[in-house]
Enzyme design. Sequence first.
Site, PDB file in Angstrom:
ATOM      1  CG  ASP A 134      -1.736  -1.266   1.490  1.00 39.88           C
ATOM      2  OD1 ASP A 134      -1.657  -2.379   0.414  1.00 39.88           O
ATOM      3  OD2 ASP A 134      -1.889  -1.406   2.481  1.00 39.88           O
ATOM      4  CD  GLU A 164      -8.429  -3.442  -0.955  1.00 36.15           C
ATOM      5  OE1 GLU A 164      -9.721  -3.432   0.041  1.00 36.15           O
ATOM      6  OE2 GLU A 164      -7.871  -4.280  -1.286  1.00 36.15           O
TER       7      GLU A 164
END
Length: 444
Positions: free
Chosen positions: A32, A211
């Site tokens: 991420d 997401e």
Amino acid sequence: MKGPFKPPHYLSEIERALSDDVSEWSIYNAHDPSIIKDGKYYYVFSTDTKTSSTNSKIASGAQVRRSTNLVDWEWVGHALDGVPQEAYEWTKAEGLWAPEVVKWDGQYYLYYCASQFGTNQSFIGVATSSSIEGPWVDRGKVFKTSKENKPNAIDPNLILDKKGTPFMIYGSFFGGIYAIELDKKTGKPIESNEGVCIAKRENETKEGAVEGPYMVYHPEYDMYYLFVSYDSLFSNYNVRVGRSKHITGPFLDYNGRDLNDDEYRPSDDIGNKILAGYSFRDGDGWMAPGHNSILEDEGHYYICHHARMLDRKDLFCMHIRKVVWTSDGWPVVSPERYAGEGLEVIEENELLGNWDAIEFGREIEGINVSFDFKFLENADVNIHGKAFRWKKTDDITVQIYQEDTNFSIELKVLPAWDWKSNQKTLVFTGMDNTGTCIFGKKLP
């Protein structure tokens, strides 16, 4: 072709990923990743995680790396000393997820989130500092959610709109992606509600996820671009894009489909699919690329994301790839990781020969396999064994077309470094007139 920056000799990818010495990790064990440039350095802040095969137990508090060239990355440490107390009490999280740093009016804001997998008992907080490397002072809750809330307070992304108003884009498959206006002085929402939903899907599971949002504004096209990741981060993660004139949407893909339309079927037909798992014939490829950020650096754009190794999906690392834009303002991504190369004029004779290409069909799950693509001297091009025509329209652009149909592809041709064969190469990336993205590399 001028040569790109040649990467220095490293330990093998697996040796770096499995090292107990965090200073050896470089791009490995970065999940991420959120990228920002500050002074002479590029910084990446990322989730507290490591491969399950690494023996060492490391601290938590959001991993931080830096680089001067987007290629060589050194370990800086952790931004915070563990999970802040308020976030821990709400979530019992052992580490921080998906951090992001922005700089507003000389002050740095570090947004972090805490949660546990599969739950929306989640917490987004913010810390501030006068230096990007800290120390950081925790300022507490920005937004938190529980089972009673539809959104999920994870994956914060910060953006200023055209008027300079700050917004936080956040969320995951529990209810979708949201945009909420912030107070620039505090870095916290101006209202207590969850904001506006700008993207969602009908299947609220990890297989049907949306997401990892990241939004950028492109002044040339006067558009906000919303990047999101679809599906499971362990197997078939992929990056989608929609765009809008307004920061709160609607965000439409190439075919005019709204990323917020959870009634359209199938939902995986929405969004320009610009990057997914792939494998070239020489074994070069990656699984489950996603959860990206975008860097604009002096007019050049880069996508920063994580991906997993094809043969060791527990091993993941950070990628930096060049992003270029089609003539009608859509982003497309290089098939090779960035190695310092710039844009340059590509001559027609450099195109001739055999290429290996990947097509990101929206309906394809998992790994996309390559196919033959050949440029011929008489302006013919052979794709999937079928004949097309090609013509060069500017320094780096090639149009592929059929004279008796409306089908066409716009390709951007770039110099690159082939990390598999360890040599210079040419690559192309582009999109056809159905909104399907394609990229490829020239064979030796």
